[in-house]
Enzyme design. Structure first.
Site, PDB file in Angstrom:
ATOM      1  N   LYS A 173      65.232  34.417  35.415  1.00 19.48           N
ATOM      2  CA  LYS A 173      65.993  33.847  36.538  1.00 19.48           C
ATOM      3  C   LYS A 173      66.925  34.778  37.108  1.00 19.48           C
ATOM      4  O   LYS A 173      67.073  34.097  37.894  1.00 19.48           O
ATOM      5  CB  LYS A 173      66.953  33.015  35.425  1.00 19.48           C
ATOM      6  CG  LYS A 173      65.632  31.447  34.424  1.00 19.48           C
ATOM      7  CD  LYS A 173      64.301  30.596  35.334  1.00 19.48           C
ATOM      8  CE  LYS A 173      62.939  31.259  35.942  1.00 19.48           C
ATOM      9  NZ  LYS A 173      63.080  31.543  35.136  1.00 19.48           N
TER      10      LYS A 173
ATOM     11  N   ASN B 198      55.266   4.123  38.470  1.00 21.24           N
ATOM     12  CA  ASN B 198      55.263   5.957  37.996  1.00 21.24           C
ATOM     13  C   ASN B 198      56.264   6.235  36.362  1.00 21.24           C
ATOM     14  O   ASN B 198      56.545   4.659  36.404  1.00 21.24           O
ATOM     15  CB  ASN B 198      56.178   5.858  38.574  1.00 21.24           C
ATOM     16  CG  ASN B 198      56.947   7.813  38.829  1.00 21.24           C
ATOM     17  OD1 ASN B 198      56.280   8.126  37.866  1.00 21.24           O
ATOM     18  ND2 ASN B 198      57.557   7.863  39.028  1.00 21.24           N
ATOM     19  N   GLY B 199      54.956   6.741  36.332  1.00 16.57           N
ATOM     20  CA  GLY B 199      55.887   6.928  34.137  1.00 16.57           C
ATOM     21  C   GLY B 199      54.999   6.763  33.727  1.00 16.57           C
ATOM     22  O   GLY B 199      53.520   6.999  33.671  1.00 16.57           O
TER      23      GLY B 199
ATOM     24  N   CYS C  44      55.128  10.606  40.346  1.00 19.73           N
ATOM     25  CA  CYS C  44      54.416   9.063  40.973  1.00 19.73           C
ATOM     26  C   CYS C  44      55.483   9.009  42.183  1.00 19.73           C
ATOM     27  O   CYS C  44      56.864   9.356  41.311  1.00 19.73           O
ATOM     28  CB  CYS C  44      53.184   8.569  40.604  1.00 19.73           C
ATOM     29  SG  CYS C  44      52.558   8.729  39.183  1.00 19.73           S
TER      30      CYS C  44
ATOM     31  N   ARG D 116      57.229  15.232  46.126  1.00 17.02           N
ATOM     32  CA  ARG D 116      57.068  15.329  44.763  1.00 17.02           C
ATOM     33  C   ARG D 116      56.229  15.452  44.102  1.00 17.02           C
ATOM     34  O   ARG D 116      55.970  15.909  43.413  1.00 17.02           O
ATOM     35  CB  ARG D 116      57.720  13.566  43.481  1.00 17.02           C
ATOM     36  CG  ARG D 116      59.105  12.849  44.620  1.00 17.02           C
ATOM     37  CD  ARG D 116      58.328  11.166  44.526  1.00 17.02           C
ATOM     38  NE  ARG D 116      58.737  10.902  43.481  1.00 17.02           N
ATOM     39  CZ  ARG D 116      58.965  10.286  42.541  1.00 17.02           C
ATOM     40  NH1 ARG D 116      60.315  10.367  43.411  1.00 17.02           N
ATOM     41  NH2 ARG D 116      59.077   9.734  41.704  1.00 17.02           N
TER      42      ARG D 116
ATOM     43  N   GLU E 170      63.512  35.774  29.489  1.00 16.58           N
ATOM     44  CA  GLU E 170      63.571  34.335  30.770  1.00 16.58           C
ATOM     45  C   GLU E 170      64.672  34.317  31.249  1.00 16.58           C
ATOM     46  O   GLU E 170      64.820  34.238  32.564  1.00 16.58           O
ATOM     47  CB  GLU E 170      63.258  33.659  29.472  1.00 16.58           C
ATOM     48  CG  GLU E 170      62.977  31.966  30.744  1.00 16.58           C
ATOM     49  CD  GLU E 170      62.370  32.199  31.642  1.00 16.58           C
ATOM     50  OE1 GLU E 170      61.593  33.132  32.333  1.00 16.58           O
ATOM     51  OE2 GLU E 170      63.051  31.030  33.003  1.00 16.58           O
TER      52      GLU E 170
ATOM     53  N   HIS F 234      68.808  51.744  20.546  1.00 17.32           N
ATOM     54  CA  HIS F 234      67.479  53.293  20.672  1.00 17.32           C
ATOM     55  C   HIS F 234      67.365  53.772  22.345  1.00 17.32           C
ATOM     56  O   HIS F 234      66.444  53.695  22.755  1.00 17.32           O
ATOM     57  CB  HIS F 234      66.286  52.559  20.602  1.00 17.32           C
ATOM     58  CG  HIS F 234      66.206  51.848  18.694  1.00 17.32           C
ATOM     59  ND1 HIS F 234      65.991  52.865  17.852  1.00 17.32           N
ATOM     60  CD2 HIS F 234      66.591  51.153  18.345  1.00 17.32           C
ATOM     61  CE1 HIS F 234      66.907  52.419  16.860  1.00 17.32           C
ATOM     62  NE2 HIS F 234      66.702  51.372  17.320  1.00 17.32           N
TER      63      HIS F 234
ATOM     64  N   LYS G 261      55.223  30.414  43.893  1.00 17.13           N
ATOM     65  CA  LYS G 261      55.275  29.567  43.252  1.00 17.13           C
ATOM     66  C   LYS G 261      54.265  29.610  42.665  1.00 17.13           C
ATOM     67  O   LYS G 261      54.452  29.129  40.811  1.00 17.13           O
ATOM     68  CB  LYS G 261      55.518  27.320  43.786  1.00 17.13           C
ATOM     69  CG  LYS G 261      55.366  26.667  43.116  1.00 17.13           C
ATOM     70  CD  LYS G 261      56.196  27.124  41.721  1.00 17.13           C
ATOM     71  CE  LYS G 261      57.140  26.292  40.518  1.00 17.13           C
ATOM     72  NZ  LYS G 261      58.004  26.720  39.507  1.00 17.13           N
TER      73      LYS G 261
ATOM     74  N   TRP H  13      50.430  11.808  40.567  1.00 14.92           N
ATOM     75  CA  TRP H  13      50.638  12.597  40.212  1.00 14.92           C
ATOM     76  C   TRP H  13      50.602  12.704  38.722  1.00 14.92           C
ATOM     77  O   TRP H  13      50.695  11.946  37.673  1.00 14.92           O
ATOM     78  CB  TRP H  13      51.994  13.269  40.653  1.00 14.92           C
ATOM     79  CG  TRP H  13      51.858  14.402  38.879  1.00 14.92           C
ATOM     80  CD1 TRP H  13      52.777  14.375  37.840  1.00 14.92           C
ATOM     81  CD2 TRP H  13      52.830  15.992  39.786  1.00 14.92           C
ATOM     82  NE1 TRP H  13      52.827  15.774  37.346  1.00 14.92           N
ATOM     83  CE2 TRP H  13      52.698  17.147  38.291  1.00 14.92           C
ATOM     84  CE3 TRP H  13      52.135  16.560  40.625  1.00 14.92           C
ATOM     85  CZ2 TRP H  13      52.543  18.093  38.311  1.00 14.92           C
ATOM     86  CZ3 TRP H  13      52.107  17.846  40.456  1.00 14.92           C
ATOM     87  CH2 TRP H  13      52.454  18.810  39.239  1.00 14.92           C
TER      88      TRP H  13
ATOM     89  N   GLU I  52      65.106  36.534  39.577  1.00 12.44           N
ATOM     90  CA  GLU I  52      64.006  36.082  40.772  1.00 12.44           C
ATOM     91  C   GLU I  52      64.841  35.793  41.709  1.00 12.44           C
ATOM     92  O   GLU I  52      64.338  35.548  42.737  1.00 12.44           O
ATOM     93  CB  GLU I  52      63.042  35.995  40.022  1.00 12.44           C
ATOM     94  CG  GLU I  52      63.127  34.279  39.438  1.00 12.44           C
ATOM     95  CD  GLU I  52      62.189  33.942  39.195  1.00 12.44           C
ATOM     96  OE1 GLU I  52      60.983  33.624  39.299  1.00 12.44           O
ATOM     97  OE2 GLU I  52      61.707  32.988  38.071  1.00 12.44           O
TER      98      GLU I  52
HETATM   99  C1  AGP Z   1      59.101  31.848  37.223  1.00 14.63           C
HETATM  100  O1  AGP Z   1      59.892  31.846  37.023  1.00 14.63           O
HETATM  101  C2  AGP Z   1      58.331  32.343  37.928  1.00 14.63           C
HETATM  102  N1  AGP Z   1      58.390  32.133  39.077  1.00 14.63           N
HETATM  103  C3  AGP Z   1      56.444  32.932  38.234  1.00 14.63           C
HETATM  104  O2  AGP Z   1      56.689  34.343  37.112  1.00 14.63           O
HETATM  105  C4  AGP Z   1      55.569  32.235  37.176  1.00 14.63           C
HETATM  106  O3  AGP Z   1      56.109  31.793  35.457  1.00 14.63           O
HETATM  107  C5  AGP Z   1      54.444  32.547  36.909  1.00 14.63           C
HETATM  108  O4  AGP Z   1      53.397  33.663  38.298  1.00 14.63           O
HETATM  109  C6  AGP Z   1      53.380  32.040  36.090  1.00 14.63           C
HETATM  110  O5  AGP Z   1      53.201  30.438  36.828  1.00 14.63           O
HETATM  111  P1  AGP Z   1      52.551  30.261  35.917  1.00 14.63           P
HETATM  112  O6  AGP Z   1      52.991  29.327  35.571  1.00 14.63           O
HETATM  113  O7  AGP Z   1      52.404  29.027  37.316  1.00 14.63           O
HETATM  114  O8  AGP Z   1      50.837  30.739  35.916  1.00 14.63           O
END
Ligand code: AGP
Length: 613
Positions: free
Chosen positions: A490, A101-102, A2, A27, A486, A509, A608, A75, A493
């Site tokens: 990172k 906020n919290g 928030c 935010r 993961e 393999h 996003k 939020w 991307e």
């Molecule tokens: C993660 O770094 C990516 N931006 C992307 O893979 C993301 O995790 C994926 O689109 C899933 O999004 P969500 O968690 O909002 O469902």
């Protein structure tokens, strides 16, 4: 998170408050509100669900006037996004207002106590108990708002940054904080409070950062700060030299780096209030699944995308490690087009930061059509997946601005760990001793993540050695196999370097054919079990001149003889190690992308939230 802003001076408060709230929009929020004490000494407020424009239109119609006021962008954490849940919240007589906020961990018991005293609550929020406690303190003889706030804060457990005003004391704002940032801005004949510097940077660069359990009484002429006992403290006035852009990132260069550093908070907030005070049980709230259903479960299906998919896979390892339930994980984009075998004894889970990923929404709806209950791990309250799930476990990472998910991932892992303990206990598959150990270690994780963040300079130096590579492998075993994937995501991307996460045991393999001296291989080799196998995998790579970057447990002297670079991390139990081991992987990717001059917060071709198929 928030956003809070307050103003007291000789100008109309509303334009200043609205301007400040707009500067906090980055935010993330779902509703907003403003309260002033007007020229007639009355408390006047307006709040609206949705974006600030909605509130602005309302104010254009029914203006609020006054030279003292508070503003808030919410939020949602407790209670859906709505006008009634928007801040500010009020005492029963409407004379005292609070913005917050919290998270108030013990708000349910406080709410019950207050209801016992005759209070009726307008909202579902935890915040409303704060202003009702203040009201009770004044009724009980507190001489003024400051004293009432001091008495009330002592009853709160959790985190708070609050601003309050009171009709009978129209010249002051009382502000306080515990583990949630709050500053006082010092102007000329006017002063401010704010949850973050950007809100007031265009008005003053002189700020006081309140410390935990400090209370500030802010008037047009100045600010007096006391500790929770009432002892006056003289606080240093800081001069902010940042520009607005840097201020929005809290002084970090990119939102992603800020969010990597917010992970200790994200994990501790996600855990907060979910372990009973006696440490004997996990409090998951109402997931709309009965203990009988949990005990009768034969299968859990976890569906998700991207980073959430890797968190889901770690969830599978957790659930299969601690319970006898079979677990399957699938990409949402595959699940929805398969003909998965679901039954009444199947629980479907989705894991999602945004709660708006199209494929995951479609999979959730398909699972429900087939008669399954769906529990979701979600970061955005009020999102589509939040609203359509039978039960929700909120991660409390706060808004994640960087496209590359970081703090949401570690918060998802914490949430999945809590869920696993909750299911295992209910099914009698985790004994008291083991449960106690795991709960204690989970609560140590935020501090251990903090310790990894302290190694940032070393991690950066390692990343700078490899930023010219064109390919990379990330290898892991067990719980750290999905974590390796993961780490690869990172790097891919944000730096556009090709990278693959692989089960270390699979290298022989086929993939090992790719290894040469230009090929960095990040190997997660923490934890005792499978350690020797991991070392032999490393040796296989080294024999082919691969460059080894090892993520290893502090004190491990063996690995440094075979790795080109070692990043040491604190020891923890294997099932929790991904929360710690992912941090060097995030920073490794970040600093390679920085060296490569990439647009880290907004990588090319990415969004996003993938709301389209
Ligand atoms: C993660 O770094 C990516 N931006 C992307 O893979 C993301 O995790 C994926 O689109 C899933 O999004 P969500 O968690 O909002 O469902």
């Amino acid at each position: 998170m928030c956003g809070i802003i307050g103003y007291v001076g000789d100008k109309e408060a509303v334009p200043i408050l609205m301007d400040g709230l707009k500067r906090l929009e980055y935010r993330g929020y779902d509703s907003a509100g403003i309260v002033v004490i007007d020229a007639c000494g009355e408390v006047r407020m307006m709040k609206r669900e949705g974006k600030l424009k909605v509130l602005e239109d309302g104010l254009a119609e029914h203006g609020l006037r006054g030279t003292l006021g508070l503003g808030h962008t919410r939020w949602a954490t407790h209670g859906s996004p709505s006008e009634v849940n928007a801040h500010p919240h009020f005492s029963s007589d409407g004379e005292i207002a609070v913005v917050h906020n919290g998270i108030i961990e013990n708000f349910l018991e406080l709410r019950a106590e207050l209801e016992g005293k005759g209070h009726t609550f307008a909202s579902e929020t935890d915040t409303e108990v704060i202003v009702r406690l203040v009201e009770e303190a004044l009724k009980g003889g507190a001489p003024d708002l400051e004293a009432a706030v001091r008495a009330s804060l002592r009853k709160l457990k959790g985190q708070y940054a609050v601003g309050l005003l009171r009709r009978k004391e129209p010249d002051k704002i009382v502000a306080a904080r515990l583990d949630s940032p709050l500053i006082v801005g010092l102007g000329d004949g006017e002063n401010y409070i704010a949850s973050d510097v950007p809100a007031i940077l265009n008005r003053t660069r002189k700020v006081i950062y309140l410390e935990n359990e400090e209370i500030a009484v802010v008037t047009a002429d100045g600010c007096r700060v006391t500790d929770i006992e009432g002892n006056e403290t003289v606080r240093e006035v800081k001069e902010i030299t940042w520009d607005i852009d840097a201020a929005e990132k809290g002084g970090y260069e990119k939102f992603m780096l800020k969010e990597i550093h917010e992970q200790p908070q994200a994990v501790s907030k996600t855990i907060m209030g979910r372990i009973s005070t006696d440490g004997k049980e996990i409090l998951m709230g109402d997931l709309n699944v009965t203990p009988e259903e949990i005990r009768g479960l034969r299968k859990i299906f976890i569906i998700s995308c991207g980073t959430a998919f890797y968190a889901s896979n770690i969830g599978r390892y957790l659930l299969e490690h601690y319970t006898n339930i079979a677990v399957e994980v699938d990409f949402s984009s595959e699940f929805r087009y398969r003909n998965p075998k679901l039954s009444k004894q199947t629980l479907v889970m989705t894991v999602t930061q945004s709660g708006e990923t199209a494929d995951t929404i479609a999979s959730l709806r398909m699972a429900k059509e087939k008669g399954c209950k769906v529990i979701s791990v979600v970061n955005v309250v009020g999102s589509t997946i939040d609203r359509e799930s039978d039960g929700v476990i909120y991660t409390r990472a706060g808004p994640e601005i960087g496209v590359a998910s970081t703090k949401a991932y570690t918060a998802q892992l914490a949430a999945l760990f809590l869920f696993t303990l909750w299911v295992g206990r209910m099914r009698g598959e985790i004994d008291d001793g083991r449960f106690r150990e795991l709960v204690d270690e989970l609560q140590r994780i935020p501090a251990k993540v903090e310790r990894v963040l302290e190694k940032e300079r070393h991690i950066r130096s390692v990343a700078e050695k490899y930023y010219r590579a064109t390919n990379a492998f990330f290898l892991g075993r067990g719980f750290n196999f999905p974590n390796a994937m993961e780490g690869a995501l990172k790097l891919k991307e944000i730096s556009y370097m090709h990278a693959e996460g692989y089960a270390a045991g699979e290298m022989k393999h086929g993939p090992i054919a790719l290894i040469d001296e230009h090929f960095p291989v990040v190997c997660i080799c923490t934890g005792a079990n499978k350690y020797d196998k991991m070392l032999s995998n490393i040796k296989e790579v080294q024999a082919r001149k691969g460059r080894i970057i090892a993520i290893a447990t502090e004190g491990d002297d063996r690995v440094k003889d075979i790795a080109d670079d070692v990043i040491y991390v604190p020891e923890t139990v294997e099932p929790l190690s991904p929360l710690i081991n992912v941090v060097p992987l995030q920073l490794f990717a970040y600093y390679i992308a920085l060296e490569r001059g990439c647009d880290i917060d907004k990588p090319r071709n990415l969004a996003k939230s993938v709301t389209v198929e």
